[in-house]
Design an enzyme around this catalytic site. Structure first.
Site, PDB file in Angstrom:
ATOM      1  N   MET A 256       0.867  -1.172   0.000  1.00 27.54           N
ATOM      2  CA  MET A 256       0.000   0.000   0.000  1.00 27.54           C
ATOM      3  C   MET A 256       0.903   1.221   0.000  1.00 27.54           C
ATOM      4  SD  MET A 256      -3.084   0.876   2.663  1.00 27.54           S
ATOM      5  CE  MET A 256      -2.118   0.441   4.098  1.00 27.54           C
TER       6      MET A 256
ATOM      7  N   ARG B 198      -6.323  -1.731   9.361  1.00 22.04           N
ATOM      8  CA  ARG B 198      -6.495  -1.215  10.718  1.00 22.04           C
ATOM      9  C   ARG B 198      -6.870  -2.329  11.690  1.00 22.04           C
ATOM     10  NH1 ARG B 198      -9.189   4.710   9.210  1.00 22.04           N
ATOM     11  NH2 ARG B 198      -7.169   5.700   8.862  1.00 22.04           N
TER      12      ARG B 198
ATOM     13  N   TYR C  72       1.123   3.085  12.730  1.00 18.31           N
ATOM     14  CA  TYR C  72       0.668   2.506  11.462  1.00 18.31           C
ATOM     15  C   TYR C  72      -0.791   2.817  11.142  1.00 18.31           C
ATOM     16  CZ  TYR C  72       4.463  -0.831  10.327  1.00 18.31           C
ATOM     17  OH  TYR C  72       5.630  -1.425   9.950  1.00 18.31           O
ATOM     18  N   GLU C  73      -1.080   2.891   9.844  1.00 22.29           N
ATOM     19  CA  GLU C  73      -2.447   2.939   9.305  1.00 22.29           C
ATOM     20  C   GLU C  73      -3.305   4.016   9.950  1.00 22.29           C
ATOM     21  OE1 GLU C  73      -2.331   1.370   6.778  1.00 22.29           O
ATOM     22  OE2 GLU C  73      -0.740  -0.036   7.255  1.00 22.29           O
ATOM     23  N   GLY C  74      -2.747   5.203  10.076  1.00 24.81           N
ATOM     24  CA  GLY C  74      -3.429   6.287  10.767  1.00 24.81           C
ATOM     25  C   GLY C  74      -3.079   6.216  12.234  1.00 24.81           C
TER      26      GLY C  74
END
Length: 593
Positions: A161, A294, A435-437
């Site tokens: 990603m 998430r 990570y991921e926000g």
């Protein structure tokens, strides 16, 4: 220290807390059964225990190397990945139509926990591929699905990603990577991406990058972004990796932890790519991938917490030091006999179990939200999944850091020495809240969007379920359960009061209390699910099953209630702090003398 996959704990959580067996009624999983769950977890445990766990320390010490665009992973990783592919593990939760096993997402999450516990650096590779597969299933063209999904699902190819750029961290709208039409349906993608997990490696024969980029004349901000599929090698007429595409790794990050995971700076120089979904709808496509990621990052927090706990427990049983006030044996006593060490271990175990329960509850409702035949039940499950995802991601990864930090503390000075391995778990765990926000962004999502959905319906439904479990505990014949209810009830009251206050608060005040509210939501939800497990354990005790284990589940819920839930009402002040308290003094309040 040898890692052992906690299969019994995971099965208890799946079957007794998250009620995964209810998925059989959907008809979506004709081969699914409790026996199959056990068989899958037992086989996954062999991979985790015997193949991946022994490489965890190797990966940390050796790290990855980059030479002229080629990344070499640590010794043993390539062979371990081949065994992962041979077992078909990448396709566990995906449809048989594309070559997967056709099993629930919840089992996929359980597998992900074992991968992350055994070897977090290794587990990051399959985790990213999970998300890319979800995005292609939801948004890819039929041609893209036929060409890429079978190889991604069997693990022959991996995926990434690509969001972050040097000038744009969490501000995705500031991305500058460009995509120009080639005139033949493909696009020329150019730009630089940073922090790309497993962006380049030597384990899979091809790497499929999912890249956010701007097409000509697109507006600024997130509305101008499109999502592109950019393979490392362009597939030839037979679908095999062919000509090298215009993408390569130009840097490897030197990180605090997860050294065995290649975190790359990727350069795209007119690389051929293909649009996924509609032009300028890239964020909608990417969020399919992000939601998967998430939840799996939350599971990563559970995994590293479990690993740190197991090591701390083993050390506490072996390390002898001092005289314990609770033991009549001759000193020195194993430090597990010291009340403060026992307190730390109990809290580590209870929080790990609570985080596992939150993540697996979210995963089961993701399956229900997709496959339940009744429209109202599907909608209920989707609301539950929506409100749990930011809690699962943020609260569980914070637990991973907290538990791994306590693991160092249990080891004492030996925990600060790299040779014991306790420090590695702490270093590895620290990335997951980012990570991921970041977890702050998860908190903003929770109070800014999820809390107000359908007029607050998801949070009201969650509170109703908590109240029902409180009643179940209050009426139990086991004297421990009413005590759990006595702690859970005021914690739930505080959760409800905080939610109602935030729903009416000004935007700035809502944001200032967001992180405290997410912690409160996680603390209470985790305590509720452990109480659900305690009720189930009490029922099993009456049925005469594994009495020692079931009593342990009740004891864990009690420890959590007496330590975590008692503090929950105190978070109300933090939730209601308000932005004025932070901004009225001015920045001078923050300056050093």
């Amino acid at each position: 220290m040898t890692y052992r996959a906690p299969v019994r704990d995971i099965r208890f959580c799946l079957e007794e807390i998250a009620a995964m067996d209810g998925l059989k009624a959907t008809g979506a999983f004709p081969e699914f059964s409790s026996d199959l769950t056990g068989a899958i977890l037992d086989e996954a445990a062999k991979l985790a225990n015997d193949v991946l766990a022994p490489l965890n320390r190797v990966g940390d010490q050796q790290g990855c190397t980059l030479d002229n665009g080629v990344v070499r992973t640590p010794e043993g990783f390539k062979d371990a990945y081949a065994q992962f592919v041979e077992g078909g593990w990448q396709g566990l939760q995906f449809s048989t139509d594309h070559g997967g096993m056709g099993l629930p997402v919840a089992l996929g999450c359980a597998l992900m926990e074992l991968l992350q516990s055994a070897n977090m650096a290794f587990g990051l590779g399959p985790m990213l591929s999970f998300g890319a597969i979800e995005a292609l299933i939801a948004h890819g063209t039929e041609e893209q699905q036929e060409l890429y999904l079978p190889k991604l699902i069997n693990g022959q190819w991996s995926a990434t990603m690509n969001l972050t750029e040097p000038q744009a961290g969490s501000d995705v709208g500031a991305l500058k990577t460009k995509a120009e039409p080639n005139g033949d349906g493909s696009w020329a993608v150019s730009g630089q991406k940073i922090y790309i997990t497993w962006g380049e490696h030597d384990c899979a024969e091809n790497i499929v990058h999912l890249v956010l980029a701007r097409t000509p004349d697109s507006p600024e901000g997130t509305k101008g972004l499109s999502l592109f599929l950019v393979p490392k090698f362009l597939p030839d007429a037979g679908g095999a990796p062919g000509e090298r595409n215009g993408v390569k790794a130009i840097g490897l990050e030197h990180k605090m932890g997860i050294h065995g995971s290649p975190t790359c700076t990727m350069e795209y120089d007119g690389a051929n790519g293909w649009l996924i979904g509609e032009e300028r709808k890239g964020m909608a496509c990417m969020f399919t991938m992000m939601n998967s990621a998430r939840l799996n990052v939350g599971v990563q927090g559970v995994g590293i917490a479990e690993r740190a706990y197991q090591q701390a427990l083993a050390f506490a049983k072996e390390r002898r030091q001092g005289r314990s006030a609770t033991s009549d044996a001759a000193p020195p006593h194993a430090i597990i006999e010291h009340p403060d060490v026992r307190r730390m271990l109990s809290l580590m175990k209870a929080k790990t179990e609570a985080a596992r329960a939150i993540c697996l509850h979210a995963a089961v409702e993701a399956d229900n939200g997709r496959y339940q035949s009744d429209a109202e039940e599907r909608a209920w499950s989707r609301r539950r999944e929506e409100i749990l995802i930011p809690i699962a991601k943020a609260w569980s990864t914070d637990v991973g850091v907290e538990v791994s930090s306590l693991g160092v503390q249990v080891h004492g000075g030996m925990g600060y020495i790299e040779e014991t391995g306790a420090a590695q778990h702490y270093r590895d765990a620290r990335i997951a809240p980012i990570y991921e926000g970041t977890n702050g962004i998860q908190a903003i999502d929770l109070v800014g969007r999820k809390l107000a959905m359908e007029g607050g319906k998801p949070v009201r439904e969650l509170i109703e379920d908590i109240r029902q479990t409180i009643e179940d505990c209050e009426t139990s014949s086991n004297p421990e359960l009413p005590q759990i209810a006595a702690r859970l009830s005021p914690a739930c009251d505080a959760f409800e009061e905080a939610a109602n206050w935030l729903l009416k608060a000004k935007p700035a005040d809502r944001l200032s209390g967001a992180t405290a509210f997410l912690k409160l939501a996680g603390d209470v939800t985790g305590g509720w699910l452990l109480a659900v497990g305690a009720v189930a354990a009490q029922r099993k005790l009456k049925e005469g099953e594994d009495a020692e284990y079931d009593r342990g589940r009740i004891a864990l819920a009690r420890v959590y209630a007496d330590t975590v839930l008692t503090s929950a009402p105190g978070l109300l002040g933090d939730v209601k702090l308000g932005a004025d308290s932070l901004f009225e003094p001015g920045v001078e309040m923050l300056e050093s003398a």
